[in-house]
Design a protein around this motif. Sequence first.
Motif, PDB file in Angstrom:
ATOM      1  N   HIS A  30      -6.971   0.686 -10.811  1.00 61.61           N
ATOM      2  CA  HIS A  30      -7.321   1.326  -9.543  1.00 61.61           C
ATOM      3  C   HIS A  30      -6.470   0.845  -8.366  1.00 61.61           C
ATOM      4  O   HIS A  30      -6.990   0.523  -7.298  1.00 61.61           O
ATOM      5  N   GLY A  31      -5.168   0.798  -8.544  1.00 58.80           N
ATOM      6  CA  GLY A  31      -4.288   0.495  -7.433  1.00 58.80           C
ATOM      7  C   GLY A  31      -4.260  -0.949  -6.987  1.00 58.80           C
ATOM      8  O   GLY A  31      -3.804  -1.253  -5.890  1.00 58.80           O
ATOM      9  N   ARG A  32      -4.792  -1.838  -7.830  1.00 57.95           N
ATOM     10  CA  ARG A  32      -4.747  -3.264  -7.509  1.00 57.95           C
ATOM     11  C   ARG A  32      -4.394  -4.045  -8.758  1.00 57.95           C
ATOM     12  O   ARG A  32      -4.576  -3.572  -9.870  1.00 57.95           O
ATOM     13  N   MET A  89      -2.952  -3.824 -13.986  1.00 50.72           N
ATOM     14  CA  MET A  89      -3.357  -3.113 -12.772  1.00 50.72           C
ATOM     15  C   MET A  89      -4.502  -2.180 -13.095  1.00 50.72           C
ATOM     16  O   MET A  89      -4.500  -1.504 -14.127  1.00 50.72           O
ATOM     17  N   LEU A 100      -1.927   2.944  -3.989  1.00 47.83           N
ATOM     18  CA  LEU A 100      -1.856   1.485  -4.084  1.00 47.83           C
ATOM     19  C   LEU A 100      -2.601   0.887  -2.895  1.00 47.83           C
ATOM     20  O   LEU A 100      -2.319   1.218  -1.749  1.00 47.83           O
ATOM     21  N   HIS A 101      -3.565   0.022  -3.202  1.00 53.19           N
ATOM     22  CA  HIS A 101      -4.397  -0.524  -2.118  1.00 53.19           C
ATOM     23  C   HIS A 101      -4.116  -1.993  -1.883  1.00 53.19           C
ATOM     24  O   HIS A 101      -5.022  -2.798  -1.835  1.00 53.19           O
ATOM     25  N   GLY A 102      -2.853  -2.372  -1.800  1.00 53.60           N
ATOM     26  CA  GLY A 102      -2.553  -3.777  -1.549  1.00 53.60           C
ATOM     27  C   GLY A 102      -2.250  -4.508  -2.847  1.00 53.60           C
ATOM     28  O   GLY A 102      -3.110  -5.160  -3.420  1.00 53.60           O
ATOM     29  N   VAL A 103      -0.996  -4.413  -3.292  1.00 55.15           N
ATOM     30  CA  VAL A 103      -0.608  -5.035  -4.555  1.00 55.15           C
ATOM     31  C   VAL A 103       0.175  -6.312  -4.263  1.00 55.15           C
ATOM     32  O   VAL A 103       1.097  -6.299  -3.440  1.00 55.15           O
ATOM     33  N   ASP A 104      -0.208  -7.394  -4.901  1.00 51.53           N
ATOM     34  CA  ASP A 104       0.534  -8.648  -4.791  1.00 51.53           C
ATOM     35  C   ASP A 104       0.981  -9.080  -6.185  1.00 51.53           C
ATOM     36  O   ASP A 104       0.184  -9.093  -7.110  1.00 51.53           O
ATOM     37  N   ARG A 112       0.860  -1.169   0.000  1.00 53.63           N
ATOM     38  CA  ARG A 112       0.000   0.000   0.000  1.00 53.63           C
ATOM     39  C   ARG A 112       0.900   1.224   0.000  1.00 53.63           C
ATOM     40  O   ARG A 112       1.917   1.235   0.673  1.00 53.63           O
ATOM     41  N   ALA A 168      -5.450  -6.529 -11.273  1.00 53.06           N
ATOM     42  CA  ALA A 168      -6.756  -7.050 -11.678  1.00 53.06           C
ATOM     43  C   ALA A 168      -6.630  -8.441 -12.296  1.00 53.06           C
ATOM     44  O   ALA A 168      -7.464  -9.314 -12.089  1.00 53.06           O
TER      45      ALA A 168
END
Lengths: 646, 237, 283
Positions: free
Chosen positions: B215-217, B213, B25-29, B16, B219
């Motif tokens: 919206h900060g995730r 990606m 960034l709302h939690g990128v893996d 994040r 997809a």
Amino acid sequence: MSNFLQYTIFGVMLGAGYAIAATGLVVTYTTAGVFNFAQGAIGMVAAFLYWELTIQCHVGVVLSLFILLVGGSIVSGLVVEGALMRRLHGATAERPVMVTLGVMVILTGLAAIIWSPTTQRTVNNMVSGQFSLAGINIQYQEVLIIGVALVVAAGLRFLFVSTRPGYALRAVVDDPELLALAGVSPNRMSQYGWVLGSMMAGLSGILLAPTQTTGLNIEAMTLLVVSGYAAAIVGRLRSIPVTFIAAIAIGLAQNYISNYVLPHLSQSLGTDLTYALPMIFLFLALVTLPSVRLRASGRLSAVRTPRVATRNESLVGGLVFFGICIVFALVYNGTIYNGTTLLNLGGLVLVLGIVGLSIVLVTGYSGQVSLCQFSFMGIGAFVMGKVAGGGSVAGLILSGVVCALIGALVALPTIRLSGLYLALATFAFADAVVTGYFNDGSVYGGGGLNIGRIVLPGLSFGGDAAEFLLVAAFFVASAWFVLAVRRSRFGRRLVAVSDSPAAYATVGLNIGITKVTVFAVGAAMAGVAGALYGTVQQTVGTSDFDLFPGIIFVLFVVIWSVRTASGAFLAALTYVVLNQLWPSGLGIFAGIGVILIGRAASGILGLEVFRINWPWLHTSGSADLADGAEEDVYVPSTTGDVRVPG
Amino acid sequence: MTGTTSAPSVTISGIRASYGRIEVLHGVDLAIPSGSVFALLGPNGAGKSTLLKVMSGRLVPTAGVVDVDGFVVGKTPAEKLVKRGICAIPEGRGIFPNLTVRENLRLWTYGGKASMAEVEEKAYTTFPRLKERRKQLAGLMSGGEQQMLAISRALVTDPKLLLLDELSMGLAPLVVAELYESVKELARNGMTVLMVEQFVTTALALADHAAIMVHGRVANQGTPQEMADAALTAYLA
Amino acid sequence: MSPVDPPAIGPDMGADPAALVVSGVVVQFGGVRALGDVHLSVAAGKVTGLIGPNGAGKTTLFNVIGGLQRPNEGRVFLFGEDITKKKPHQRARRGLARTFQRLELFGSLSAAHNVQVGLESTDRPWTLSSRTRRSAGTTVPERLAKVGIGVERDRQASEMPTGTARLVELARALAIGPKVLLLDEPGSGLDETESEALGDLLVDLSGDGVAVLLVEHDMELVMRVCDYIYVLDFGQIIASGTPDEIRTNAKVQAAYLGAQEPAEGDRDPSSESSAVGSEAAPA
């Protein structure tokens, strides 16, 4: 002919000394992006320390130079960069100017305490003797200075053009982030920049010290390298070769004018101009700079601005304040403190308060740094005393009008430049006015100019209490005026032009007119304050409106809060009280204060503790957030368009 | 280009990050296999560049871990990460415009062991055009040439992990093709490459793995083929 | 000052001169050609779109039109008048308003005051009475309400979320009563409802006769509100047409997604020239 050659040699030597200081400025500017107003002061301290080491302690020349230029520069460079400048990331644009000015007044203040002016200190030439060439005498010292300047310029050029550290030094201001991505610490580079800059400052101070044949003087030594400032400006604060050549040219011009032109003028004018020349050069150099192109900044200025007092609040606040003044006048009428009546001191506070209010208007609201409000004050006092014959209402009005006109004239050529250059121009103007004009015997009559108390038909302000209340009324009116301006359409425009010039222009408003107007209004306020100052003091002297006290006062306003009327008042109070208790500590207090305030945009009154809703004492209600929250909000954009190189 | 460098694998988990109060960034893996060319796609504002900023030490994440072969990036400043073999070429401005081409190249190896001449030689071999321009201010070159110079940093410093941000921005496809040819070359020499790219087709042609990606995730992620269709939806929807 | 006939390009506007005409604009940043011979025209009462990938030069073009960037070549006409050498504030007074891709708000002022500075931009600067404030106060909330900002109007602009701040900027631009409105990505940072409302607002504006030039990445919005679209890629207009034409244009898809096989190499800036004219001609 031989005279001409003699003048030429001396001029080149002078220019070479300036060149060293100027290249130092260029180095700090290219590596740290900061114009170091303290450059001259660092040189001054180095010169005094050099005297201390060589004359007092009998340390050898070479060892002294090593101690000062290597040890001293590293210490001062690292202290300035690490402790002061790095804390300013994300501060408003005027803040680095204020902090380097703070360093300057600390150094001059400390120097005044350590090296009392009663002792005469002369520094010997590093190398003695002279030789004859083509019928003229050339001193080895002159050759040495020119040689050192050449070596320094060539060395710096080699560093910047041919070595990796040099490339990194040039790159750091353009793009510190990319430099980090290339594996070089940007902080380290700007530290190197400050150390190098301090080294140049020290070197120029030490080399030029022997030219002060009447002994080292703190103020003179500090301002000695102002011609170097002009040269650096000609070099656009970027180019070392151009700066070097400009410095030599200025040194020559200065010496030729001093020897060929000035002797033909009246003696007093001649002497005055000699002192004012460097500042005049600096002013001219600034005027010839090309305008700064207007561009979208891409950042939002996010100073949590103090709430503006409403009309009723400022009316009530003003009346309460005036009431307090009446009580003060009644209680302390006749009390003497330190040889002055307490009411006169109070009057001084209020007069300076008006000057502070003009700084709130010009710097606080519209974001322009003016270092010459004291000069306008001096002009106002002069108009009052000379032109209108002392204590008259007409003189009061006229002093405002004259200062407004002069203010507009100062602002017109320089306002199109960015903040730093305006600050420099007002710096130059302030000193040129003092050295070139106020010092003239005909202006303040050598000792002091008599200005009586104001006399109105049927009313006299001869008594201290009446005078104090008159000034109080002016202060309250000025505060009310400044707050009303802030609430007005014009006030919104001032804040707007300061926040985003690009947006200001795109809604159809003329940036130049707005800025010149507010500058002229600020000058008029300072002028009226000057006239009032005259009526309080009754006699004004040359040194009352010097450059340094003026700068110190601006710093106090910044420390308390450059955005509120109460900030202006408290700055004036602090200034007058400290000046009574410990005059030589003024600069030290101001400098340390401004450093401690750091990037807090609204000063002490903007701090969290003061976020109380005081309708009057604050024009603020809710003031700044405390540390951290005050950072500029950088609006991230992942959609940057074509980047403009260079 | 010794070939002895072992390309690292990168694991990104729960990252994040925010600018001020705005979380981007709302939690990128993500998992980037060793030695792969990984394409990171997505529309504007999805947070791709921000993720690269976190990975290269320019932005400290508020949560999550970036793990490069066991080394946690965390708060390590960018200049230290360079010494760990992480080379990031930022969006649209990987050069110093006010230095000449040669000065830029020499600066790339500040503190390194390579001599200045070696460094220049290496870059000129791959991009002969830079040799012609070596005395010119980098900012005065064409966009393509500027990017060649920017990529040269990866060429002369021999990193293990290369982060490329929008290499193609504002460039003609022919130039882009030439640039990516050199990226391929780099990848072949044992380097993990993560590239953010707008030109979906170009990127997918080059990549072994891809992710999208929004919206900060993250997809979607998978093979380039799988991502091609997903990309169209994400972009022109 | 003498009005020069702008070249007739872009969509057919009949006898009416286009509100805004950009003619042969070239901008060179060092060796980078940010804009190469751009022609476009924006009609009154229409929403014209300007799309293209990142770095295509859209913001540079806006800066040229607004007066923040002087073009190396080419001219800009506003209602037939050559404004190429006019300063930004002079252009604004002729009815040209804009927003910025990166927000340029008066951060220390409230949202309402941001708009008020725009509203009062033609008034004389001095008035210490609060009378004008009251009379203007009736319209500032209206202006803000128009972009959907109500209770937040007294908040300091720098504290607003990006989306809301963009709307404030739009309201400020509208406050000067523009005849030509340049919008640089007004939709970014807006949520779906806001973005929809923005689209409606733009349609309304054009209905009132305002010429709108819209740079936007939200294709849905662009396709919905634009009457005509120009596509800019590496500084060149590569296509123009109605939304339907643009959607199906192969060149546009290539520009967005990256062409596998660049068509006959004409996209290299150095050899670029031909395709533009033919493509840009209206259908």
